[in-house]
Write an enzyme that holds these catalytic residues in place. Structure first.
Site, short mmCIF file in Angstrom:
data_model
loop_
_atom_site.label_atom_id
_atom_site.label_comp_id
_atom_site.label_asym_id
_atom_site.label_seq_id
_atom_site.Cartn_x
_atom_site.Cartn_y
_atom_site.Cartn_z
N HIS A 128 -49.30 41.44 -24.03
CA HIS A 128 -50.24 40.30 -24.00
C HIS A 128 -49.73 39.23 -23.04
O HIS A 128 -50.46 38.74 -22.17
CB HIS A 128 -50.38 39.75 -25.43
CG HIS A 128 -51.21 38.51 -25.54
ND1 HIS A 128 -52.50 38.50 -26.05
CD2 HIS A 128 -50.96 37.23 -25.20
CE1 HIS A 128 -52.99 37.27 -26.02
NE2 HIS A 128 -52.07 36.47 -25.51
N GLU A 129 -48.44 38.90 -23.16
CA GLU A 129 -47.87 37.86 -22.30
C GLU A 129 -47.78 38.33 -20.85
O GLU A 129 -47.98 37.56 -19.91
CB GLU A 129 -46.48 37.43 -22.80
CG GLU A 129 -46.49 36.76 -24.17
CD GLU A 129 -47.46 35.59 -24.28
OE1 GLU A 129 -47.68 34.87 -23.28
OE2 GLU A 129 -48.04 35.41 -25.37
N HIS A 134 -50.96 37.74 -19.06
CA HIS A 134 -51.04 36.32 -18.65
C HIS A 134 -50.23 36.09 -17.38
O HIS A 134 -50.70 35.52 -16.40
CB HIS A 134 -50.39 35.41 -19.71
CG HIS A 134 -51.23 35.06 -20.89
ND1 HIS A 134 -52.47 34.47 -20.79
CD2 HIS A 134 -50.98 35.18 -22.22
CE1 HIS A 134 -52.94 34.26 -22.03
NE2 HIS A 134 -52.06 34.68 -22.90
N ASP A 159 -56.35 33.66 -22.71
CA ASP A 159 -56.62 33.99 -24.11
C ASP A 159 -58.12 34.08 -24.39
O ASP A 159 -58.91 33.33 -23.82
CB ASP A 159 -56.00 32.93 -25.03
CG ASP A 159 -54.50 33.09 -25.14
OD1 ASP A 159 -54.03 34.24 -25.16
OD2 ASP A 159 -53.80 32.06 -25.19
#
Ligand SMILES: *[C@@H]1O[C@H](CO)[C@@H](O)[C@H](O)[C@H]1NC(C)=O
Length: 346
Positions: free
Chosen positions: A153-154, A157, A164
């Site tokens: 997830h990170e 980013h 998000d």
């Protein structure tokens, strides 16, 4: 004694700061994860970093239709920790290049992982931040997902500049007369709208007709059992979630950062436009496990000392190598965007 002035200049040998990550046939190489010297020696952090990358590599591979994985990772151990023969010594400049840092909790996010993103849609972030508590305390995985999933997830980013799909400030949005939906991707994620009272008791949220939304404090709590596979930028902690939202299931109505920053496009569409995507292709066989090497910093500091006296001007230059001193703490103070607040599924 004559007038004596000491001028001490501390000069750090900087190479260009920033990431050293290379992409080679879908494998990300030379990812640097640095443990801050402020963290107490705890080898569970290092062991869990290894496990995190193993899991993350596999999860990323299938989430990207067998395109990307993590190939080589360098873990930078601070000079304050006990030296081990297997550690390769490196200069402290590695801190400046770290893609991931394990450091003290930030005021804003506490133990929640976040990525410092200051660019727009599709732009790389500065670094990913984890706390040592996140790296060692397994109970946090109930909230943020397993460490491998949270890392992917990170990474999305950080590497691909996506955002998000949840929004704590706008957890619901109006969809019609007396109807509201939870901010999420995809809308196939099922759950309950729950209000938690002061005493900790829970009840169903009331609908506020004036606002055409659920009452303030109402939270969407996803069911633990789901059948939908998207999305990783919404809630990778749900076990069914193994994909990004794409053009087919992206929720364009949700008031979240992804829609705001990326002009209502899905995270997968943004990833498909990246240079990484253009320079890679799917592979038919599973990738090898990541190779993880351990490095320890040896701080290299150049001291320039000028000695100026009354009778004569004597300039002495001393070059000395100091170890374990003068850590430049700048890197660890960043507060950033791109974090997320996850509600724990029931
Ligand atoms: C682990 O994290 C939980 C949740 O933040 C906390 O309540 C607990 O005290 C932590 N455990 C340890 C050993 O630090």
């Amino acid at each position: 004694m004559g007038l004596c002035a000491w001028l001490i200049l501390t000069v750090f040998f900087h190479e260009v700061t920033g990431t050293m990550v290379k992409l080679n046939n879908g494998g990300f190489e030379d990812i640097v994860i640095a443990i801050s010297p402020t963290e107490l020696e705890d080898h569970k952090i290092v062991d869990n970093i290894k496990d995190m990358f193993k899991e993350a590599s596999n999860y990323l591979f299938y989430a990207t239709n067998q395109r990307f994985y993590f190939k080589t990772v360098k873990v930078v151990i601070p000079s304050t920790w006990t030296t081990k023969p297997e550690y390769k010594r490196v200069s402290k400049e590695f801190y400046e290049k770290a893609d991931v840092i394990v450091a003290d909790p930030s005021l804003k996010y506490g133990d929640e992982p976040y990525s410092l993103q200051y660019g727009g849609c599709g732009e790389m972030g500065r670094y990913i931040h984890f706390t040592s508590n996140f790296m060692t305390n397994d109970s946090l995985q109930d909230i943020y997902g397993s460490r491998g999933r949270a890392f992917v997830h990170e990474w999305a980013h950080f590497r691909w500049g996506v955002f998000d799909e949840n929004n704590n400030d706008a957890p619901f949005y109006t969809t019609g007369i007396n109807m509201a939906e939870a901010t999420r991707c995809s809308t196939a994620i099922t759950g309950q709208n729950i209000f938690r009272t002061n005493t900790g008791a829970t009840r169903k949220c009331k609908f506020e007709y004036k606002a055409q939304l659920y009452e303030g404090g109402c939270q969407f709590i996803p069911d633990k059992k789901q059948t939908t596979s998207a999305s990783i930028m919404y809630m990778p902690s749900l076990s069914s979630v193994i994909q990004f939202c794409d053009e087919k299931n992206h929720n364009t109505k949700a008031p979240n950062m992804q829609n705001k920053m990326c002009n209502f496009r899905s995270t997968w569409e943004v990833i498909m436009e990246s240079a990484d995507f253009a320079s890679s292709s799917p592979r038919s066989v599973p990738p090898p496990s990541p190779t993880i090497s351990l490095l320890q910093t040896r701080d290299r500091v150049l001291c320039l000392v000028l000695d100026v006296s009354e009778s004569m001007v004597k300039v002495s230059l001393y070059f000395s190598v100091l170890r374990g001193k003068n850590f430049n703490g700048k890197l660890w103070n960043g507060a950033g965007r791109g974090g997320r607040g996850f509600q724990q599924p029931v």
